[in-house]
Design a protein around this motif. Structure first.
Motif: not given
Lengths: 345, 345, 345, 345
Positions: A135, A271, A290, A316, A321, A324-325, A327, A334-335, A338
């Motif tokens: 992360r 997730f 996700n 996902k 994903q 997510q990246n 974000n 992060e969500t 999603l």
């Protein structure tokens, strides 16, 4: 608002990015490219997007892409690596959903993808974006290599075992099954409904491109080279991956702590859902979402850990994903975008 | 926040209400009842809801329901009509997704549902909640009868023709096809995957409960009794309805204005999409979404208007339309919580 | 033993011919041609045939074909008509499963197939081989045009009504549904599992090539031009056609005799099964078999006759009917090689 | 002609026996029992059998059964064991398709099936009828226990490795996948199309009734107790089983001889097809046929043997194998009535 560009948007990962971003409160798609379909409104190709996008596919153009805050590549392998040096030089940030920047060892890459790698510099700099592992690196990355679908399901399922050195790392087995959308949207006879419907088979059993990616990820987690056998299968459905994983516990007594180990490992992961011991995750429980859902099993008198891990290969395992990246890269929650539950039934 | 109660939440419309309401910004589910599953967390029955709901099924209780701002009934026919008088007396507002309050003629109702109607008062007061027809009445209704799935697809497809008196109303044909979720979540042998998979058939061809509901709605639109033949079919898929409608144009020259007539009729409707003339709407283009997509066709030298109309039977055909009605009843933006595009592929 | 040749054997009708002929006691396949796959053993392409055939695909060769007792054409339209004059001159007997010789009116043919017909002589001489109508002509035919899949299901369902002049012939409607194998085995994006799976749609609603073929057959049966609306649909399954037919009875009292009329019409037909009034034939009840099952329905107070007719598009709709025609042409028992029950489930 | 009785004919194995026996030249079904459906013609329940059988279900009756030359049991577990002593005493010969007589160790049986075994004498005498292993014993058996579906696919795939002592017998893994017909024809919610369609999951991962049966068979082949992990999965299709098997070769050099070892082992077996090394057997390649197709794989630098084995669960996994056993028991050609190729597509 994050201004998003998408390169190669006519495939299933392209339309899935559009579907997800349509309701993302902090991102807007400003361009989507396709050489073959330039000029066609995206909603003409994908009627589920009618009313959501006025956008049409356009010819890829470096300046336009460089003017975006973030560019997603949803292209076949070989495309992103050729455009990357210029795009990186122009300061763009990129999440590449193709396989171009996933492998560290470029000889291995060349061997599996049948061409020399043309951007070794960025292959070295790219962050392999499995957020549950890296992360922090994703946050500041200029180029994120979005993991493959099978590798996501397999790595998340094996991680706690390998990170904690609980199993024999030379004897890992991943028996994985995917819906047909994983093969993309190309007119291949083998992927016709008439061929795939009402039938089931293994494929790539002697070697599949996701094998080296899985091996690389698991070896990183284990801190040593792992031995993994990976066999993918084709399921007569559209979306979803289930991976059943097998590993030998070094110390059978560790079975008692496995469930809590998994729960702790993923407690803060939005997730990854560790289900009660003995559950059977269904792919439909993550369809359109996700999430990765994971459950553990043990058979009587056995020291084999069985892990069942499910994801939606397009979410996902690809577009979700990637968002997510995005974000993470832009410091958002992060969500964001999603949050909707999976569609069941 | 609207405090929502759901009666009878273990079926497919129940879980679909929960899925939609999970991301609705102005509603929260405060109770969901099931006699058979009281005590079980909803997320145990429906793992797609894990992380979204802490709620467990509870025994139905009048006071608890009456304390809700809105109660959805997602019960088999016969249940809502028995609870309605007390609930109405207690001042509750209700959207009933069952068939109990859809028909005006209670003899017809009794005939098709095999029991006498026990709440004639509320059957007379209930608003048949097809928003595209009766939006204003819905706004102030205490009890909304949410239309059936087939009736929604068929009525929306026929409306402009009948409202404008363009076709022979005695010769309407609706050939409709539905995925298996339309039959609900009961252990019937005929609905097993082993029975439904890889096969197609008509059912209820001699008469189906949705026939009188369709006839009532179309007769209202036409301002006179219509003659309609309605044949439903079972498609080996989970979600989706397609209805192909046939009507004879009284004046074949009217073909020239049909497309614009439909476009004008539905221009301001957020959930009805008139596609270009000659399009073929796919059920997947509305999967998970509250849209109805419609397209018109004509065959050479023919005065038969062909209309293809698709919905997701669980969304615009049930839970989505129910939430749309809730939004109207509470003065919210009609599309609230229903904005996400359909899931394609 | 009848020495059989097959031209164009790589598609679904080709493999289906091979499957059926593998157990036919009086026929043996001596050659099967494919330009693109010449040299490849048929069992390599179709592993269900392993152990049944040593044969490999070969280049088409006139002399080899002319040396066969019977040649099946399983080619795209346009191929058979070009080879036919020479083959006929050489004395071969042919069952053509393509559309080349199905239409009498060659202007109509040219219009729908986008090319001029190159064998008008044989188009005039060919027998349209629906055995239930023209058994005697088939017996002595040199060239049989094997009917299309939809036209077989639709004609058999309508025949008794039209032959007996019981319905308004200007108001026929055929709403037909087919599995994906009907589209053949070509790499079209629209026929991918990812496109077809879990979705349903109409296609060709403004006009489909089987429409003129159906119109021709029904007009012959009625003894006058009929008006028919025909809309095909794509079902997410591999095999099977269901056609729901609608016609207006001129005299509603005729309803009383319809069932016995159908039963009498098909009493001696080995491959047409009239089910009890009000039945719902399932496509799986004819999967792999050469049967057409038919049932009649009436809705309350209606003079619309509803007929549901099911076939396996690859068997009675193609290869099975072709073998049935072969049996007739060679004076064999008509059911030879076609006796096995359908595969259910 | 062999006079055949079938006990418990309303399930999928029952109708499959009827389908196969309909074209068997040396057997005729003289009675088929069902307590719940006594009096109903079999063709009313299974319309694919219309025209093939006049037979109706009847109450089970010992004398009638004893008068048959052979009785098939297609009953839930627990039924056959209760009727067997009397039936054996009456001199009947039986092929039991249920699980009642498959396990030698009756404590294990009682443990997995949740009841005490009531016919230990015949459990000891029954021949476990996997013809590829015990053909000679089957010939003279009075009672044959027909193997389960998963056990057939798994045993045939592993046999050559274990019989020749080539792999570590303590580390066997069988990851198996089945269509929904394997769960039988009972109204279970979990087997609805709405639950099974478009989804994939493992089930019984902590232990499945076929595990002890597999272990028994493999231990017999190995001549010692084996350690096997077996995980079944549910595929959204009707028929077919694929098992992917993993074993560690003791001596990696043996890889060179594996293909010929398998080919030699099964050379004379009419129903086991060893495909070329690296093939991917599809379940549809055996749909409706009594074949097991097997292929071997190796991944680079690995000593894991990968075997993919496919059968039709209702044919080689049930009714077909039962008829194969009948053929052996009565001295007929083993393939009689089982010659037709699989149905592909």
């Amino acid at each position: 608002m994050i201004k998003v560009g998408i390169v190669g948007g006519t495939g299933y990962t392209g339309v899935e990015l559009l579907r997800i971003l349509a309701v993302h409160p902090e991102a807007t798609v400003s361009c989507i490219t396709s050489r073959s379909e330039a000029g066609m409104p995206v909603a003409d190709m994908y009627p589920n997007l009618r009313g959501h996008y006025d956008l049409a596919f356009s010819e890829p153009d470096l300046d336009t892409l460089a003017a975006c805050d973030l560019v997603f590549f949803a292209t076949p392998h070989g495309v992103a690596m050729r455009m990357m040096p210029e795009l990186m030089a122009a300061g763009a940030r990129v999440v590449d959903l193709s396989a171009d920047f996933r492998l560290r060892d470029l000889d291995v890459w060349a061997n599996w993808y049948g061409m020399a790698h043309e951007s070794p510099e960025w292959a070295a700099k790219a962050v392999y974006g499995l957020p549950e592992v890296v992360r922090e690196e994703v946050r500041d990355a200029q180029l994120v290599a979005n993991p493959g679908c099978y590798p996501t399901a397999v790595q998340l399922g094996f991680l706690p075992l390998l990170e904690n050195n609980l199993v024999d790392p030379s004897r890992l087995i991943a028996d994985a099954k995917s819906g047909a959308s994983g093969a993309g949207r190309q007119g291949k006879i083998g992927m016709l409904h008439g061929e795939v419907g009402e039938s089931f088979k293994a494929y790539g059993a002697s070697g599949h491109r996701h094998l080296p990616e899985i091996r690389q990820g698991l070896s990183n987690a284990a801190g040593r080279d792992v031995g993994i056998t990976f066999v993918p299968h084709l399921v007569p459905m559209v979306r979803g991956i289930e991976a059943t994983l097998y590993a030998e516990l070094t110390n059978p007594e560790d079975f008692n702590q496995l469930q809590s180990l998994y729960e702790n490992r993923f407690r803060d992961e939005p997730f990854v859902d560790v289900m009660p011991f003995g559950s059977h995750p269904e792919t439909r429980s993550v369809r359109g979402a996700n999430h990765c859902r994971i459950a553990l099993h043990r058979q009587e008198n056995s020291n084999v850990v069985i892990v069942s891990s499910v994801i939606d290969n397009l979410v996902k395992g690809a577009a979700g994903q990637a968002v997510q990246n995005m974000n993470i890269m832009f410091g958002l929650k992060e969500t964001l975008g999603l949050e909707a539950p999976a569609m069941l039934p």
